[in-house]
Design an enzyme around this catalytic site. Structure first.
Site, PDB file in Angstrom:
ATOM      1  N   ASP A  18     -27.520  -2.781 -57.666  1.00 30.31           N
ATOM      2  CA  ASP A  18     -27.059  -4.165 -57.622  1.00 30.31           C
ATOM      3  C   ASP A  18     -25.889  -4.317 -56.649  1.00 30.31           C
ATOM      4  OD1 ASP A  18     -27.430  -6.844 -59.213  1.00 30.31           O
ATOM      5  OD2 ASP A  18     -25.274  -6.468 -59.320  1.00 30.31           O
ATOM      6  N   ARG A  19     -24.734  -4.850 -57.089  1.00 33.82           N
ATOM      7  CA  ARG A  19     -23.596  -5.061 -56.186  1.00 33.82           C
ATOM      8  C   ARG A  19     -23.123  -3.739 -55.575  1.00 33.82           C
ATOM      9  NH1 ARG A  19     -24.559  -9.863 -55.178  1.00 33.82           N
ATOM     10  NH2 ARG A  19     -22.557  -9.979 -54.065  1.00 33.82           N
ATOM     11  N   ARG A  69     -24.952  -2.961 -52.528  1.00 37.97           N
ATOM     12  CA  ARG A  69     -24.496  -3.733 -51.361  1.00 37.97           C
ATOM     13  C   ARG A  69     -23.256  -3.084 -50.749  1.00 37.97           C
ATOM     14  NH1 ARG A  69     -28.111  -7.375 -51.658  1.00 37.97           N
ATOM     15  NH2 ARG A  69     -28.929  -7.962 -53.696  1.00 37.97           N
ATOM     16  N   TRP A  85     -26.280 -16.219 -58.199  1.00 40.68           N
ATOM     17  CA  TRP A  85     -26.026 -15.978 -56.782  1.00 40.68           C
ATOM     18  C   TRP A  85     -25.422 -17.204 -56.097  1.00 40.68           C
ATOM     19  CZ3 TRP A  85     -28.688 -12.991 -52.531  1.00 40.68           C
ATOM     20  CH2 TRP A  85     -28.771 -11.639 -52.869  1.00 40.68           C
ATOM     21  N   HIS A 124     -34.283  -5.223 -64.387  1.00 38.92           N
ATOM     22  CA  HIS A 124     -33.188  -5.071 -63.428  1.00 38.92           C
ATOM     23  C   HIS A 124     -32.332  -3.837 -63.707  1.00 38.92           C
ATOM     24  CE1 HIS A 124     -30.152  -6.193 -60.568  1.00 38.92           C
ATOM     25  NE2 HIS A 124     -29.224  -6.318 -61.497  1.00 38.92           N
TER      26      HIS A 124
END
Length: 322
Positions: free
Chosen positions: A120-121, A124, A166, A286
């Site tokens: 997830d984050r 990134r 988001w 997820h």
């Protein structure tokens, strides 16, 4: 543990939770990063997602620590790591700034080159870490994301219905912060329990940690800033890269029952940003590292071993050429 909306869940209070891991606060230039460490061998940095902490790795980190030196870190703005004051351009929460923290963390722990597993984050952040510090990252594994810029570019109204956060979290402060802070536990449980697996992936120890730290207004604000940066300055940094792609091996895994599978061609989007991509959907939602940990563990171990084998092969040929 009893929390709103979780009364019907059965939590095992005998499940191991980072047994034998050392908890540390490590200095980086702007503050302190919290991490859990254990093991020996090639360093492996594990980065968490939203709205979680390094606790999300508790089901696979101990087994990885049998082979690797495992470092599970809290990103800036989350958990026990520092929460910097933001700026109008959201630069303190850019993935470049967050990646710099991790580069300094690994340096201060004595690790020059390392593997990265991410969700997830955190994935990134890991993507930017591999771009900005490409000679240090040996290989990158990601869980349930496609690249930020490309997801915003290709997301349609159906995607926005699923990933509403988001867009909502990018609203100007303190609009989302105030609404989340009025009942942070309700928000967390609703947000994270709305996927295909509900709240079942979460152990009581991890859930207690998630909810405890998400009560902190600084964490709520920091996590909102994470998303504001993603929508603005992170895309600017992506655009500055031009046609440059990651040159390291990248493993992309995603949930068969999640938004990535439904709304995107994950491997095609990663192929726009990385030269060597492999991966597949796993039978979950997820939160794969907590829902199907044995499958994630097997994929990580196979991928990381192949990366290290190739690294050894290249070093052997380089030595022979001298």
């Amino acid at each position: 543990m009893t929390t709103p909306g979780s009364q019907d869940l059965e939590f095992s209070k005998t499940e191991p939770f980072f047994d034998g891991f050392e908890e540390r606060l490590i200095d980086v230039p702007e503050g302190k990063i919290f991490c859990r460490t254990k093991g020996s061998g090639t360093p492996l940095l594990l980065l968490h997602g939203y709205p979680q902490t390094s606790a999300m790795w508790h089901r696979i980190a101990p087994k990885l620590a049998q082979t690797y030196t495992v470092i599970c870190a809290d990103l800036r703005g989350y958990g026990r790591s520092y929460k910097p004051v933001t700026t109008p351009d959201h630069a303190p929460y850019s993935k470049r700034a967050m990646a710099s923290d991790m580069a300094h963390l690994m340096t201060n722990l004595g690790h020059d080159r390392f593997l990265v597993g991410s969700h997830d984050r955190g994935a990134r952040v890991a993507h930017r870490l591999a771009l900005d510090h490409e000679k240090r990252v040996l290989g990158l594994a990601t869980l349930d994301i496609a690249p930020t810029r490309e997801m915003y570019r290709d997301g349609d109204s159906a995607f926005a219905q699923t990933y509403w956060h988001w867009y909502w979290l990018t609203q100007s402060a303190p609009f989302p912060e105030n609404l989340i802070g009025s009942n942070s536990e309700f928000y967390w449980l609703k947000k994270c329990g709305s996927g295909s697996a509900g709240l079942s992936p979460f152990s009581w120890q991890a859930l207690e940690e998630y909810l405890r730290f998400f009560r902190d207004p600084a964490v709520i604000h920091g996590s909102c800033e994470d998303y504001r940066a993603a929508r603005t300055i992170d895309i600017e940094h992506d655009d500055e890269d031009g046609q440059r792609k990651l040159s390291i091996p990248l493993l992309a895994l995603w949930g068969k029952h999640g938004a990535i599978e439904k709304h995107f061609d994950c491997l095609a989007l990663w192929a726009e940003r990385a030269a060597h991509v492999q991966g597949r959907a796993l039978p979950g939602g997820h939160y794969l590292a907590e829902e199907v940990p044995e499958l994630v563990l097997a994929e990580f171990q196979s991928f990381f071993q192949s990366v290290l084998s190739e690294e050894r092969h290249e070093k052997t040929w380089a030595a022979r050429a001298i």
